[in-house]
Design a protein around this motif. Structure first.
Motif, PDB file in Angstrom:
ATOM      1  N   GLU A  11       0.824  -1.309  -0.194  1.00  0.00           N
ATOM      2  CA  GLU A  11       0.403  -0.176  -0.264  1.00  0.00           C
ATOM      3  C   GLU A  11       0.815   1.285   0.467  1.00  0.00           C
ATOM      4  OE1 GLU A  11      -3.405   2.122   2.657  1.00  0.00           O
ATOM      5  OE2 GLU A  11      -2.961  -0.103   3.082  1.00  0.00           O
ATOM      6  N   LEU A  14       2.750   2.013  -3.415  1.00  0.00           N
ATOM      7  CA  LEU A  14       2.746   2.030  -4.320  1.00  0.00           C
ATOM      8  C   LEU A  14       2.394   3.452  -4.339  1.00  0.00           C
ATOM      9  CD1 LEU A  14       0.642  -1.661  -4.794  1.00  0.00           C
ATOM     10  CD2 LEU A  14       2.132  -0.380  -6.216  1.00  0.00           C
ATOM     11  N   ARG A  15       0.938   4.001  -3.004  1.00  0.00           N
ATOM     12  CA  ARG A  15       1.146   5.009  -2.875  1.00  0.00           C
ATOM     13  C   ARG A  15       2.222   6.069  -3.753  1.00  0.00           C
ATOM     14  NH1 ARG A  15      -1.154   6.499   2.559  1.00  0.00           N
ATOM     15  NH2 ARG A  15      -0.568   4.253   2.725  1.00  0.00           N
ATOM     16  N   ALA A  18       2.629   5.719  -6.914  1.00  0.00           N
ATOM     17  CA  ALA A  18       2.174   6.716  -8.215  1.00  0.00           C
ATOM     18  C   ALA A  18       2.558   8.560  -7.809  1.00  0.00           C
ATOM     19  CB  ALA A  18       0.770   7.033  -7.431  1.00  0.00           C
ATOM     20  N   THR A  35      -2.814  -6.645  -7.845  1.00  0.00           N
ATOM     21  CA  THR A  35      -2.664  -6.367  -9.857  1.00  0.00           C
ATOM     22  C   THR A  35      -2.656  -4.998  -9.309  1.00  0.00           C
ATOM     23  OG1 THR A  35      -5.374  -6.704  -8.846  1.00  0.00           O
ATOM     24  CG2 THR A  35      -4.110  -8.052 -10.716  1.00  0.00           C
ATOM     25  N   PRO A  36      -1.527  -4.230  -9.791  1.00  0.00           N
ATOM     26  CA  PRO A  36      -1.563  -1.968  -9.247  1.00  0.00           C
ATOM     27  C   PRO A  36      -2.327  -1.311 -10.307  1.00  0.00           C
ATOM     28  CG  PRO A  36       0.720  -3.156  -9.499  1.00  0.00           C
ATOM     29  CD  PRO A  36      -0.049  -3.887  -9.840  1.00  0.00           C
ATOM     30  N   ASP A  37      -2.853  -0.983  -9.510  1.00  0.00           N
ATOM     31  CA  ASP A  37      -3.788   0.405 -10.589  1.00  0.00           C
ATOM     32  C   ASP A  37      -2.827   1.267 -10.136  1.00  0.00           C
ATOM     33  OD1 ASP A  37      -5.487   1.583 -11.922  1.00  0.00           O
ATOM     34  OD2 ASP A  37      -7.108   2.294 -10.076  1.00  0.00           O
ATOM     35  N   ILE A  38      -1.355   1.496 -11.134  1.00  0.00           N
ATOM     36  CA  ILE A  38      -1.386   2.861 -11.164  1.00  0.00           C
ATOM     37  C   ILE A  38      -0.962   3.433 -12.670  1.00  0.00           C
ATOM     38  CG2 ILE A  38       1.183   0.813 -10.717  1.00  0.00           C
ATOM     39  CD1 ILE A  38       2.335   2.733  -9.270  1.00  0.00           C
ATOM     40  N   ASP A  39      -0.163   4.177 -12.939  1.00  0.00           N
ATOM     41  CA  ASP A  39       0.068   4.782 -14.378  1.00  0.00           C
ATOM     42  C   ASP A  39       1.507   4.577 -14.087  1.00  0.00           C
ATOM     43  OD1 ASP A  39      -0.078   6.139 -16.856  1.00  0.00           O
ATOM     44  OD2 ASP A  39       0.149   7.769 -16.107  1.00  0.00           O
ATOM     45  N   PRO A  57      -1.754 -10.175 -14.964  1.00  0.00           N
ATOM     46  CA  PRO A  57      -2.874  -9.664 -16.406  1.00  0.00           C
ATOM     47  C   PRO A  57      -1.573  -8.952 -17.242  1.00  0.00           C
ATOM     48  CG  PRO A  57      -2.671  -8.613 -13.956  1.00  0.00           C
ATOM     49  CD  PRO A  57      -1.513  -9.946 -14.035  1.00  0.00           C
ATOM     50  N   ASP A  59      -0.912  -6.640 -19.047  1.00  0.00           N
ATOM     51  CA  ASP A  59       0.162  -5.043 -18.820  1.00  0.00           C
ATOM     52  C   ASP A  59       1.017  -4.842 -17.535  1.00  0.00           C
ATOM     53  OD1 ASP A  59      -1.826  -5.099 -16.867  1.00  0.00           O
ATOM     54  OD2 ASP A  59      -1.863  -2.978 -16.069  1.00  0.00           O
TER      55      ASP A  59
END
Length: 81
Positions: A11, A14-15, A18, A35-39, A57, A59
């Protein structure tokens, strides 16, 4: 900046990643379950993926430990392991 992310510290790792436009995330050990949702580009250590039987996934790229070591030498690293 290379971010090494394992599940227990995911957590905050990844924060932090980001907020970094130069971030490249590498999921290691149990981090491959994420499954990180990160750009940002995300890779997972292939040996950790295979040992845990995880399906990634499309990506998320698979990367060898040798390639991780190469990147450790090339970039500044933040570890969240």
């Amino acid at each position: 900046m290379l971010y090494l992310i394992d599940k227990p510290m995911a957590e905050i790792g990844l924060r932090t990643a980001a907020g970094d436009p130069e971030a490249h995330v590498v999921l290691i050990q149990d981090g491959v379950y994420l499954t990180p949702d990160i750009d940002a580009p995300v890779s997972a250590v292939e040996r950790d993926v295979d040992v845990r039987g995880v399906s990634l996934p499309p990506d998320i790229d698979r990367i060898s430990y040798d390639a991780v070591v190469d990147r450790l030498v090339e970039r500044e690293v933040k570890s969240f392991v």
